[in-house]
Design a protein around this motif. Sequence first.
Motif, short mmCIF file in Angstrom:
data_model
loop_
_atom_site.label_atom_id
_atom_site.label_comp_id
_atom_site.label_asym_id
_atom_site.label_seq_id
_atom_site.Cartn_x
_atom_site.Cartn_y
_atom_site.Cartn_z
N GLY A 331 -45.74 38.98 -15.55
CA GLY A 331 -44.29 39.06 -15.69
C GLY A 331 -43.87 39.01 -17.15
O GLY A 331 -44.55 38.41 -18.00
N ALA A 332 -42.72 39.61 -17.47
CA ALA A 332 -42.16 39.52 -18.81
C ALA A 332 -41.68 38.09 -19.06
O ALA A 332 -41.09 37.47 -18.17
CB ALA A 332 -41.01 40.50 -18.97
N VAL A 333 -41.94 37.56 -20.26
CA VAL A 333 -41.59 36.19 -20.59
C VAL A 333 -40.66 36.20 -21.81
O VAL A 333 -41.00 36.75 -22.85
CB VAL A 333 -42.84 35.35 -20.92
N THR A 334 -39.48 35.58 -21.65
CA THR A 334 -38.50 35.56 -22.73
C THR A 334 -38.01 34.14 -22.96
O THR A 334 -37.51 33.49 -22.03
CB THR A 334 -37.29 36.45 -22.39
N GLY A 335 -38.16 33.65 -24.19
CA GLY A 335 -37.71 32.31 -24.53
C GLY A 335 -36.75 32.32 -25.69
O GLY A 335 -36.91 33.11 -26.64
N GLY A 336 -35.75 31.45 -25.64
CA GLY A 336 -34.81 31.37 -26.74
C GLY A 336 -35.47 30.96 -28.04
O GLY A 336 -35.16 31.48 -29.11
N GLN A 337 -36.43 30.00 -27.95
CA GLN A 337 -37.15 29.58 -29.15
C GLN A 337 -38.65 29.79 -29.01
O GLN A 337 -39.27 30.38 -29.88
CB GLN A 337 -36.87 28.10 -29.46
N TRP A 338 -39.24 29.28 -27.90
CA TRP A 338 -40.69 29.36 -27.71
C TRP A 338 -41.01 30.15 -26.45
O TRP A 338 -40.37 29.99 -25.41
CB TRP A 338 -41.29 27.97 -27.55
N ALA A 339 -42.05 30.99 -26.53
CA ALA A 339 -42.51 31.72 -25.35
C ALA A 339 -44.00 31.97 -25.46
O ALA A 339 -44.53 32.20 -26.56
CB ALA A 339 -41.76 33.05 -25.21
N GLY A 340 -44.69 31.89 -24.32
CA GLY A 340 -46.13 32.18 -24.28
C GLY A 340 -46.50 32.89 -23.00
O GLY A 340 -45.91 32.63 -21.95
N GLY A 341 -47.47 33.77 -23.08
CA GLY A 341 -47.90 34.49 -21.88
C GLY A 341 -48.43 33.56 -20.81
O GLY A 341 -48.25 33.81 -19.62
N ILE A 342 -49.05 32.46 -21.22
CA ILE A 342 -49.54 31.45 -20.26
C ILE A 342 -48.74 30.16 -20.41
O ILE A 342 -48.17 29.67 -19.43
CB ILE A 342 -51.05 31.19 -20.47
N ILE A 343 -48.68 29.56 -21.60
CA ILE A 343 -47.92 28.32 -21.83
C ILE A 343 -46.93 28.57 -22.97
O ILE A 343 -47.29 29.10 -24.02
CB ILE A 343 -48.83 27.14 -22.21
N GLY A 344 -45.70 28.13 -22.76
CA GLY A 344 -44.70 28.28 -23.82
C GLY A 344 -44.88 27.28 -24.94
O GLY A 344 -44.91 27.65 -26.12
#
Length: 667
Positions: A331-344
């Motif tokens: 799935g696509a992962v979008t974070g305001g500050q931190w994002a990770g494909g497995i763990i943010g």
Amino acid sequence: MKKYGFIPLLLALCLVLLLPAAAKEIGSADALTSLMNDPAAWSGDWTLTADIDLTGKTQTPIGNYGTPFTGSFDGAGHTVSGLHIVAGEAAGLFGVTEGATVQNLTVCGSVENTFAAATAETRVEGRYSGTGGIVGVALSGTTIKDCTSRASVKGYGNVGGLCGVVYNFGLATVRIDGCRSEAPIESLCGNAGGLIGRIYTASVAFPAVVVSDSVNTADQTLTAEDRNRLGGIVGYIRAEAGFVLLENCANTGSITAKNSGAELANYPFAGGILGRAELTGDATAALRVVNCKNSGAVESSKYAGGIAAYVNRAAACTDTATALYGCANSGAVTGGQWAGGIIGYSESKAAASPRTAVTNCLSTGAVKAGESAGGIIGRCCGFDIADCIALGGVTAPTAGALAAKTEGAACSITHVRYADGIAASIVGAGTMHGTPTDAAAVAAGDLANPASFAGFDFETVWQMGASAPMLRESPARFVRVRAYTGNFADVKPDEWFYDYVGLAYAYGLANGTSASAFSPRGSFTVAQALTAAANIHTAYFGTSVPQAYAGQAWYVPYVEYCIRFGIITRGQFASYDANITRGEMAEVFAAVLPASAYAARRDGMPKDVAKSLGCYDAVQKLYAAGIVGGDAGSGNYRPGDSIIRAEACVIFTRICAAAKRIGSNQT
């Protein structure tokens, strides 16, 4: 001669009294609402005999904190529709369960908790409120199995499509297995999950909580200014003592957590499987996320992760590894500050072994963040990354193909691959990872070439897809820790045990009697068997065995480990130096792993193992799973004979490598 006819009658009566009471049947809406309103019946065993429609009926949860439901409820594949529970404190078809079993049930309708909590931390006489489609609060010893929730669920915090709160401060494992949530949820005060809102443990049970083979398919959104933690399976985990295992779970719904940021300490956490996990307090506190998959889009205005948004392991949590293994995010992962494909965002202060790690994981979804994004981990603190592949594009001011930043505590990056061009560098910023080892970019035209992924386990963990590697449906839990290169001169390639000895050596489960000899026909002691059993258990669960102290026999820590985790009982063996029999071997190795690891694949039983023997159940379990067999020709198991080292290796390898187990067409 006088006949005593009353004796057979008396014996028959005694037999009847010894039989377990049959479950009481529920076949109508009136019968089910009667159970709802009768606390005296909440310790009984119940079975549905028909689909039940509760529309128009006055309904209250079965069980509460004062009188939990402690019996069993078998839906027998039926559906309870028209559910309309409106209750305070604990709300669901079942309010509070303890030591209970709820299984084979589908519910449709709605559940609403009216307990007006100020925050998700507001307690009811010291305990959390919870709202779930099936169970509001599951206490120690509860099992929820093969259940589906299609009920809309709403509460003031700790809300799950299936179960609101799993709360284990007791002695028995809580198990949620084979369940499904299609339920839209709404939590006004945070902590929400497609399946479970909150898991909270301080338990000596091992594991304390198991969530396995379960799925969420509903799109979930959490808008809350406090405790905004949302996961496709679990919103929030706090383990103060005890091991939490999430295994073979999947999320296909979109996961969106957002707020205005008014509560700065409680920014949103959105994870495809898990929102936020805190492991703290006791050495036994740990989390394993194994073979879990997310395909839903994940978005948060702060922390976002394809599998987990945030994982924190305190320095005190040293007994059991916290790790993500065999997980995949598409799935696509979008974070305001931190994002990770497995763990943010990760943080581990437990520097000693067993280490904290992300191993054999795959991310193919695009990862984007306002500040920092990584193909595997956004912020990496103390988490090792090994045997992972990142293929999705990474977009952020600070971007790394594997990690956005490494800071706070040292980590290692070893044996990893990533698609060329997904980010400008392996790590965006930070120096806490040292020099990555065997880390390489793979050009687009080479992603389907196995040679580009040399050293990855394509036999049991990975498989090559049409355009790139992918994880197997159930990646093996055991990994080869070394290569067998014909080390032992007395193990000839033409002997029946050659492959088994080689694999047992490669998995680190057996050593030679010298550098060049294995002594395959030599004896095998109880101590050696328990050492191998402990090694298999540690590999599966990520636990560890302490070193023997000065003056202590080398095998004592392994014996104590096996006793601690219920593999054997104290006093089960009179001597640990004695040779172990084949029957005793079966008893030990039938107790090493969870029941799911011994799935039956054939019928039958060796003819020389009588039901009166203490090893009968263990041999039957291992035989059905294809782990042990009978002698060629005779079909005998020979339970009283001492086992030899080569035969022991067969059991080891068939437990660890399912492909080596005897199939239904083999003997």
